[in-house]
Design a protein around this motif. Sequence first.
Motif, short mmCIF file in Angstrom:
data_model
loop_
_atom_site.label_atom_id
_atom_site.label_comp_id
_atom_site.label_asym_id
_atom_site.label_seq_id
_atom_site.Cartn_x
_atom_site.Cartn_y
_atom_site.Cartn_z
N SER A 52 -3.79 2.46 -5.21
CA SER A 52 -3.65 2.70 -3.78
C SER A 52 -4.86 2.20 -3.01
O SER A 52 -4.74 1.58 -1.94
N GLU A 83 2.23 2.04 -3.52
CA GLU A 83 1.31 2.70 -4.44
C GLU A 83 1.01 4.13 -4.00
O GLU A 83 0.78 5.00 -4.84
N GLN A 84 1.01 4.38 -2.69
CA GLN A 84 0.77 5.75 -2.21
C GLN A 84 1.90 6.68 -2.57
O GLN A 84 1.68 7.89 -2.77
N ARG A 99 -5.02 -0.76 -0.22
CA ARG A 99 -5.58 -0.50 1.11
C ARG A 99 -6.65 -1.56 1.44
O ARG A 99 -6.73 -2.03 2.58
N MET A 158 0.83 -1.20 0.00
CA MET A 158 0.00 0.00 0.00
C MET A 158 0.87 1.26 0.00
O MET A 158 0.60 2.22 -0.73
N ARG A 159 1.93 1.26 0.79
CA ARG A 159 2.83 2.42 0.82
C ARG A 159 3.50 2.63 -0.53
O ARG A 159 3.73 3.77 -0.95
N ASN A 168 -3.15 5.80 -10.27
CA ASN A 168 -2.43 5.65 -9.00
C ASN A 168 -3.39 5.57 -7.82
O ASN A 168 -3.19 4.78 -6.89
#
Length: 518
Positions: free
Chosen positions: A381, A320-321, A385, A317-318, A377
Amino acid sequence: MCSACNRRAGWFAAASVAWVALVVCAAAQEPVRADAPPQMPAEAPAPDLLSSTDETMLIDLGAALRLAEFANPQIRVARAQLSEAIAVHRGARAMLLPDINIGTNYDLHNGPIQTSFGQIREVNRQSLYVGGGARSLAAETVAIPAVRVFSHLGEALYTPLAARQEVAARSADLSANRNDILLDVVTRYLELAAAEARIEAWHASQKEIAQLERDTAAFAQTGQGREGDYQRARSETLLMQVEKLRSEAEAIVASNELARLLRLDPAIRLTTPQAPMELIDLISADASLDDLVATALTRRPEVAARSAAIGAAQYRMRLEQTRILFPLVSVGYSAGGFGGGSNRTDLGVDSMFQRFAGRSDFDVYAVWTLQNLGFGNMALSSQRRADRDTAINDRGVTLALIRRQVTQSYAQIEAARDRISIVEQQQRAALLGADQELRRTRAGEGLPIEALNSIKLLAESRQDVVNVVMNYDLAQFRMFVALGSRPSDQSPDPTRTTANKNSELVPAPAEVAPPPAQ
């Protein structure tokens, strides 16, 4: 090659060596954190069984557990999945190591081409490149560099961290899978041992009921008893024989199921050591339910696996963030020999192939990408999540399952302990009752048929002894596994243990003295 080119090549070669050394050291360094990915477990050697013939095989619990770890296909699959996760993790840690390419290319062109300012020219040309990398045409750089690093920096940062958590998850899954399989092996082994113990108990009871049948037949022939009493005793003898045959069938089924788990030929009849089953205590009787639940939540490999899955999902997740913050980086260096020419003598070209000399190319570029104006994006994300939230929910479900398993095992142990006391009294009363009835018969105070009910109760009590011992031992093993322990770790064999010498349970089928034939 010119001196400036030599200096640039030497400088970049030194920098490349330093880069490779740093990345290799970082990739080879063993993590020092507690959740470090474990090494692939060594393959356990095949255990030696106690003895075997063409038709039967004697096996104890320890050998069965060792053989299951060695041969069970589900454990092998889990071990292979761990090996795959370790390989993926090693590959992820090497994402910033450069690729090495060595090659050559030759280009020959005949016919018109267009210049950069639009003019069409008739050109026949050729070029040759040999060295590090390949595909160098005309004035362009080497398309495939000799030494190249090509990676998204965000993926190079977060992918190894996520892969590391995956290794931890697969390692914990292997432990959990192994514990479940070994518990299944223990269950089948106890069922086999219990079935064999029931057969022995029925055998002792059959001898008593057979003697009673002979006595009633003798009394009926002499007129001291009734023919109906003999037929009743005969019926009970046949019913007891049916029960013994049922126990023998249960032993065959348990043997086949155990052989299936151990990957043995099901045609071979597995047998346990010929010894009475004993009570075993793996869990302290003083342990409270709250303490056991807390221990299980701390030690169960399923909890570690789900926690590692959350960690892996968190890192993805990080990634993609923060993906738009990290560039796609390409660093390439090439060195080799290059030469060529053309037919354009009017432009100062001497020949179709002029000279062959050294050349070097160094290229660096970085690209930041906003996928689909940023909406791509955002979608990725959100997806990661959701994956993280799913992993968190899975961990909650696992914790609830562990609490339920510990609570159920605790209740089964307590219920079995209560039954032990009752069965002890039942066994004692049945022995005394049968003995007194037979004494009355010997003294001529009654007929043999009057002892039938007492002998039946004694036979039932022997079966109850076997059942309560099996249920208690099985509940102990279930609690042992529910607390996160491996069944093969210091697990006594219920057919061999002497840990319960003070138990008042009759360890072997007790026999009463038969009355004398009349």
